[in-house]
Design an enzyme around this catalytic site. Structure first.
Site, PDB file in Angstrom:
ATOM      1  N   ALA A 151      25.976  24.099  -2.159  1.00 36.86           N
ATOM      2  CA  ALA A 151      26.939  23.002  -2.349  1.00 36.86           C
ATOM      3  C   ALA A 151      27.103  22.281  -1.004  1.00 36.86           C
ATOM      4  O   ALA A 151      28.207  22.125  -0.490  1.00 36.86           O
ATOM      5  CB  ALA A 151      28.262  23.517  -2.894  1.00 36.86           C
ATOM      6  N   HIS A 173      27.541  21.133   6.617  1.00 34.42           N
ATOM      7  CA  HIS A 173      26.310  21.938   6.672  1.00 34.42           C
ATOM      8  C   HIS A 173      25.190  21.147   7.346  1.00 34.42           C
ATOM      9  O   HIS A 173      24.432  21.687   8.148  1.00 34.42           O
ATOM     10  CB  HIS A 173      25.826  22.297   5.265  1.00 34.42           C
ATOM     11  CG  HIS A 173      26.764  23.171   4.488  1.00 34.42           C
ATOM     12  ND1 HIS A 173      27.437  22.744   3.370  1.00 34.42           N
ATOM     13  CD2 HIS A 173      27.130  24.468   4.670  1.00 34.42           C
ATOM     14  CE1 HIS A 173      28.160  23.727   2.873  1.00 34.42           C
ATOM     15  NE2 HIS A 173      28.006  24.791   3.649  1.00 34.42           N
ATOM     16  N   GLU A 227      32.905  25.999  12.759  1.00 32.29           N
ATOM     17  CA  GLU A 227      34.208  26.516  13.220  1.00 32.29           C
ATOM     18  C   GLU A 227      35.280  26.435  12.136  1.00 32.29           C
ATOM     19  O   GLU A 227      36.383  26.905  12.348  1.00 32.29           O
ATOM     20  CB  GLU A 227      34.662  25.743  14.467  1.00 32.29           C
ATOM     21  CG  GLU A 227      33.878  26.142  15.703  1.00 32.29           C
ATOM     22  CD  GLU A 227      34.424  25.534  16.980  1.00 32.29           C
ATOM     23  OE1 GLU A 227      35.184  24.534  16.899  1.00 32.29           O
ATOM     24  OE2 GLU A 227      34.082  26.053  18.061  1.00 32.29           O
ATOM     25  N   LYS A 228      34.976  25.824  10.986  1.00 33.76           N
ATOM     26  CA  LYS A 228      36.000  25.810   9.939  1.00 33.76           C
ATOM     27  C   LYS A 228      36.320  27.255   9.545  1.00 33.76           C
ATOM     28  O   LYS A 228      37.463  27.625   9.370  1.00 33.76           O
ATOM     29  CB  LYS A 228      35.571  25.014   8.715  1.00 33.76           C
ATOM     30  CG  LYS A 228      36.737  24.887   7.746  1.00 33.76           C
ATOM     31  CD  LYS A 228      36.429  24.034   6.568  1.00 33.76           C
ATOM     32  CE  LYS A 228      35.618  24.766   5.535  1.00 33.76           C
ATOM     33  NZ  LYS A 228      36.338  25.911   4.918  1.00 33.76           N
TER      34      LYS A 228
END
Ligand code: PAF
Length: 286
Positions: free
Chosen positions: A32, A37, A148-149
């Site tokens: 997804a 990404h 980093e999320k």
């Protein structure tokens, strides 16, 4: 772009590439794909000879069956996106290929996993460690890229690398946000139109926290942010914490850490969103 579904096939391809001394950059994902990404793919491409992306919705890292069942899957779109971003190899294994037997390995990340995501999603980081270790064994990358999320995940992976003595450089990549501030996440597609409109408030509140760190005590800032979250009926708060970004332990005063970071997890109905923000407060603290 070559697509592999079998472990032995991708291992053979990587062995050939390594024989040519190519450096391998690896981006593990659960698919997804979004621009967050793709930013990892671009960074991997810039820093390595070959970029490998894996797409595998890892069942053993979900502590909530519905979250697993509703996790968005869009392999064809993902493959197009990866082709367009000039990714070299894609690994798209089945669950049976990755786990012929149910995995039983147990990791202990100590205090890193007792807080926040670790506390609210029991078993989650063990499942992440199981799959990342296996993917690292298959791909044997020189560098691996993580956003980093999922900041706590990033620290867990760094700890995993140390534990296993792996010579893989973990590259932390900044959170990519929509223009209204919402952190990009595969789960965002599950938000209703109304939820999508209010979701950017999560980022706004983190920003408020970071801005107010200059003026107010940590206790005050934290309680104001929690009050603001609780005032939004569609938000159900899992946690809002301010913690040291190295050891992830919550702090009570700004002076308790040189590297504070605010972390939040909120449900909008069944969709759980997380976000975080570094707080810069290297000044006289209260
Ligand atoms: O961050 C993710 O997408 C997943 O947790 C990861 C690292 C691909 C492991 O399944």
């Amino acid at each position: 772009m070559q697509i592999f579904t079998k472990i032995n096939d991708i291992k053979a391809a990587i062995t050939l590439l390594k024989a040519k001394k190519y450096r391998i950059g690896f981006v593990p994902t659960m698919g997804a794909l979004h621009n967050g990404h793709l930013s990892l793919i671009y960074k991997a491409k810039a820093e390595n000879d070959i970029t490998v992306c894996s797409i595998f919705v890892n069942p053993v890292q979900f502590n909530n069956t519905e979250d697993f069942e509703k996790y968005p899957i869009q392999n064809d779109t993902d493959i197009d996106l990866l082709k367009n971003s000039k990714c070299d190899l894609v690994f798209l294994p089945s669950v049976k290929e990755m786990y012929p037997e149910p995995p039983t390995e147990k990791f202990n990340f100590g205090t890193l996993e007792n807080v926040m995501e670790g506390a609210f999603r029991p078993g989650h980081f063990n499942g992440v460690a199981i799959v990342v270790k296996k993917l690292f064994e298959i791909i044997t990358p020189d560098k691996a890229y993580f956003g980093e999320k999922d900041f706590q995940q990033l620290m867990i992976i760094k700890s995993l690398i140390k534990k296993l003595n792996l010579r893989i450089e973990i590259v932390a990549c900044p959170i990519i946000r929509e223009s209204d501030g919402l952190a990009m996440s595969s789960r965002n597609v599950r938000l209703t139109e109304h939820q999508r409109k209010i979701a950017p408030e999560i980022h706004a509140l983190l920003k408020k926290c970071a801005d107010h760190s200059m003026e107010f005590s940590l206790e005050h800032v934290k309680s104001e942010v929690i009050k603001s979250i609780e005032a939004i009926p569609e938000f159900k708060l899992d946690y809002f914490e301010i913690a040291d970004e190295e050891n992830l332990q919550p702090i009570s005063n700004w002076s308790d850490s040189d590297t504070p970071r605010a972390f939040v997890a909120i449900f909008l109905d069944k969709v759980r969103l997380i976000d975080n923000m570094k707080i810069f407060c290297n000044f006289a603290k209260s």
